[in-house]
Design a protein around this motif. Structure first.
Motif, PDB file in Angstrom:
ATOM      1  N   PRO A  86       0.807  -1.226   0.000  1.00  0.00           N
ATOM      2  CA  PRO A  86       0.000   0.000   0.000  1.00  0.00           C
ATOM      3  C   PRO A  86       0.840   1.277   0.000  1.00  0.00           C
ATOM      4  CG  PRO A  86      -0.856  -1.583   1.601  1.00  0.00           C
ATOM      5  CD  PRO A  86       0.474  -2.085   1.157  1.00  0.00           C
ATOM      6  N   ILE A  87       2.037   1.235   0.582  1.00  0.00           N
ATOM      7  CA  ILE A  87       2.891   2.433   0.577  1.00  0.00           C
ATOM      8  C   ILE A  87       3.398   2.701  -0.833  1.00  0.00           C
ATOM      9  CG2 ILE A  87       4.958   3.491   1.550  1.00  0.00           C
ATOM     10  CD1 ILE A  87       2.644   3.036   3.522  1.00  0.00           C
ATOM     11  N   MET A  88       3.844   1.656  -1.502  1.00  0.00           N
ATOM     12  CA  MET A  88       4.293   1.829  -2.882  1.00  0.00           C
ATOM     13  C   MET A  88       3.140   2.271  -3.771  1.00  0.00           C
ATOM     14  SD  MET A  88       7.205   1.625  -4.394  1.00  0.00           S
ATOM     15  CE  MET A  88       8.004   1.421  -5.977  1.00  0.00           C
ATOM     16  N   SER A  89       1.954   1.723  -3.534  1.00  0.00           N
ATOM     17  CA  SER A  89       0.783   2.129  -4.295  1.00  0.00           C
ATOM     18  C   SER A  89       0.445   3.588  -4.044  1.00  0.00           C
ATOM     19  CB  SER A  89      -0.409   1.241  -3.919  1.00  0.00           C
ATOM     20  OG  SER A  89      -1.580   1.638  -4.608  1.00  0.00           O
ATOM     21  N   GLY A  90       0.572   4.036  -2.804  1.00  0.00           N
ATOM     22  CA  GLY A  90       0.236   5.408  -2.467  1.00  0.00           C
ATOM     23  C   GLY A  90       1.149   6.428  -3.104  1.00  0.00           C
ATOM     24  N   ASN A 112       0.258   8.672   9.754  1.00  0.00           N
ATOM     25  CA  ASN A 112      -0.356   8.208  11.001  1.00  0.00           C
ATOM     26  C   ASN A 112      -1.606   7.377  10.734  1.00  0.00           C
ATOM     27  OD1 ASN A 112       1.584   9.548  12.469  1.00  0.00           O
ATOM     28  ND2 ASN A 112       0.292  11.303  12.962  1.00  0.00           N
ATOM     29  N   GLY A 113      -2.434   7.852   9.793  1.00  0.00           N
ATOM     30  CA  GLY A 113      -3.675   7.149   9.515  1.00  0.00           C
ATOM     31  C   GLY A 113      -3.435   5.757   8.977  1.00  0.00           C
ATOM     32  N   HIS A 114      -2.457   5.624   8.090  1.00  0.00           N
ATOM     33  CA  HIS A 114      -2.149   4.290   7.579  1.00  0.00           C
ATOM     34  C   HIS A 114      -1.666   3.384   8.714  1.00  0.00           C
ATOM     35  CE1 HIS A 114      -1.137   1.326   4.528  1.00  0.00           C
ATOM     36  NE2 HIS A 114      -0.026   1.102   5.206  1.00  0.00           N
ATOM     37  N   ILE A 115      -0.842   3.916   9.588  1.00  0.00           N
ATOM     38  CA  ILE A 115      -0.332   3.123  10.713  1.00  0.00           C
ATOM     39  C   ILE A 115      -1.463   2.696  11.635  1.00  0.00           C
ATOM     40  CG2 ILE A 115       1.120   3.223  12.779  1.00  0.00           C
ATOM     41  CD1 ILE A 115       2.953   5.143  11.155  1.00  0.00           C
ATOM     42  N   ILE A 116      -2.378   3.607  11.936  1.00  0.00           N
ATOM     43  CA  ILE A 116      -3.501   3.270  12.812  1.00  0.00           C
ATOM     44  C   ILE A 116      -4.359   2.178  12.177  1.00  0.00           C
ATOM     45  CG2 ILE A 116      -5.646   4.141  13.830  1.00  0.00           C
ATOM     46  CD1 ILE A 116      -4.224   6.884  14.051  1.00  0.00           C
ATOM     47  N   GLY A 117      -4.675   2.351  10.895  1.00  0.00           N
ATOM     48  CA  GLY A 117      -5.503   1.362  10.226  1.00  0.00           C
ATOM     49  C   GLY A 117      -4.859  -0.010  10.186  1.00  0.00           C
ATOM     50  N   VAL A 118      -3.574  -0.060   9.869  1.00  0.00           N
ATOM     51  CA  VAL A 118      -2.873  -1.343   9.796  1.00  0.00           C
ATOM     52  C   VAL A 118      -2.742  -1.965  11.185  1.00  0.00           C
ATOM     53  CG1 VAL A 118      -0.681  -2.450   9.233  1.00  0.00           C
ATOM     54  CG2 VAL A 118      -1.650  -0.761   7.681  1.00  0.00           C
ATOM     55  N   PRO A 161       9.746   0.530  10.440  1.00  0.00           N
ATOM     56  CA  PRO A 161      10.988   0.785   9.702  1.00  0.00           C
ATOM     57  C   PRO A 161      10.892   0.365   8.233  1.00  0.00           C
ATOM     58  CG  PRO A 161      11.496  -0.128  11.853  1.00  0.00           C
ATOM     59  CD  PRO A 161      10.010  -0.252  11.674  1.00  0.00           C
ATOM     60  N   LEU A 162      10.165  -0.730   7.978  1.00  0.00           N
ATOM     61  CA  LEU A 162       9.972  -1.159   6.595  1.00  0.00           C
ATOM     62  C   LEU A 162       9.155  -0.119   5.823  1.00  0.00           C
ATOM     63  CD1 LEU A 162      10.272  -3.356   4.426  1.00  0.00           C
ATOM     64  CD2 LEU A 162       8.196  -4.418   5.339  1.00  0.00           C
ATOM     65  N   MET A 163       8.141   0.437   6.456  1.00  0.00           N
ATOM     66  CA  MET A 163       7.335   1.487   5.837  1.00  0.00           C
ATOM     67  C   MET A 163       8.201   2.688   5.484  1.00  0.00           C
ATOM     68  SD  MET A 163       4.098   3.464   7.581  1.00  0.00           S
ATOM     69  CE  MET A 163       3.392   4.959   6.866  1.00  0.00           C
ATOM     70  N   ALA A 164       9.093   3.065   6.403  1.00  0.00           N
ATOM     71  CA  ALA A 164       9.987   4.195   6.135  1.00  0.00           C
ATOM     72  C   ALA A 164      10.890   3.908   4.936  1.00  0.00           C
ATOM     73  CB  ALA A 164      10.824   4.502   7.372  1.00  0.00           C
ATOM     74  N   TYR A 165      11.387   2.675   4.846  1.00  0.00           N
ATOM     75  CA  TYR A 165      12.235   2.314   3.713  1.00  0.00           C
ATOM     76  C   TYR A 165      11.455   2.353   2.399  1.00  0.00           C
ATOM     77  CZ  TYR A 165      14.358  -0.762   0.276  1.00  0.00           C
ATOM     78  OH  TYR A 165      14.838  -1.283  -0.895  1.00  0.00           O
ATOM     79  N   VAL A 166      10.264   1.746   2.386  1.00  0.00           N
ATOM     80  CA  VAL A 166       9.472   1.687   1.152  1.00  0.00           C
ATOM     81  C   VAL A 166       9.094   3.092   0.699  1.00  0.00           C
ATOM     82  CG1 VAL A 166       7.308   0.865   0.145  1.00  0.00           C
ATOM     83  CG2 VAL A 166       8.622  -0.625   1.655  1.00  0.00           C
TER      84      VAL A 166
END
Length: 262
Positions: A86-90, A112-118, A161-166
């Motif tokens: 989803p991060i790459m898609s966004g 923040n919203g993506h993190i809360i939802g996940v 951390p993976l989200m930050a990398y992507v």
């Protein structure tokens, strides 16, 4: 004004609404994966392990030893997918972050919203996983239910951390396959999941020491059946995962601001 104040929650709602499109798959995965693993590893393999080497697992059966690791690894696997694709898609494939950014929502609120939802998406299946573990009689301690939250923390300590990398990736050149094959799979195999970490040679044990999955697994065993370990090490497990999650969250917000603009 409401969007500026509650923007993180609005985007979390968006994230959860998107997940409704594959809710049935999530439900079947949440039930099917623990049943498959617990039958195959905890019942089939356990019948051999308990006969030949139960003393290696702290005086408990192999299924009891294995269950906290499976709960934590299930949460981590879920986080891997939700914090990559989803991060790459966004940012690139569908650019779904740019529409909300055109509204009063700020980049940090989108992150923040993506993190809360996940987090909510991981918490619910992890609770189902733990419920199935209970049905198998593999979590008898009074504090065993806390493994739901330690497994979720494990997922965030790896996923953020993976989200930050992507979020830094500009071109898709097979990075996700590399992450799955050379990071996620070794963590799953060498984090004390199926046997104590001390059973590995020293040149492989460092993988477990750095792995959030090992810290969550050890903490889950302490909570599930009173696994004996020093109190200071239990504190280290919690602090390590918290530090990794907070660092990943701060980096993610910073990178979202840099890519989307203020």
């Amino acid at each position: 004004m409401r969007a500026r104040r509650y923007g993180s929650w609005y985007f979390a709602e968006h994230t959860l609404r998107v997940m409704r499109g594959y809710a049935l798959s999530l439900l079947m995965y949440s039930v099917g994966q623990p049943l498959a693993y617990l039958f195959a590893m905890g019942v089939g393999l356990a019948s051999l392990v308990n006969t030949n080497g139960s003393a290696q697992f702290g005086g408990v059966g192999y299924l009891t030893f294995l269950a906290p690791a499976l709960v934590a690894s299930g949460a981590l696997m879920s986080a891997t997918g939700e914090f990559m694709f989803p991060i790459m898609s966004g940012f690139k494939w569908r650019r779904t972050f740019y529409g909300p950014h055109a509204s009063p929502l700020e980049p940090g609120q989108i992150a923040n919203g993506h993190i809360i939802g996940v987090t909510l998406r991981i918490l619910a299946p992890t609770a189902i996983y733990f419920g199935i573990v209970l049905l198998f009689g593999a979590a008898g301690g009074p504090w065993a239910w806390l493994t739901i939250f330690t497994a979720t923390l494990c997922a965030l300590s790896f996923g953020l951390p993976l989200m930050a990398y992507v979020a830094t990736i500009q071109t898709d050149a097979g990075q996700f396959a590399i992450v799955q094959r050379f990071i996620v799979t070794p963590l799953f195999l060498f984090s004390g999941t199926f046997f104590p970490l001390t059973a590995l040679p020293l040149f492989l044990q460092w993988i477990g020491w750095l792995s959030p999955l090992w810290h969550a697994t050890e903490l889950g065993r302490v909570l599930s059946y009173g696994y004996a370990e020093p109190a200071w090490l239990t504190v280290v497990h919690v602090l390590y995962m918290l530090a990794a999650a907070v660092a990943g969250w701060l980096l993610s917000r910073r990178i979202f601001v840099r890519r989307l603009g203020k």
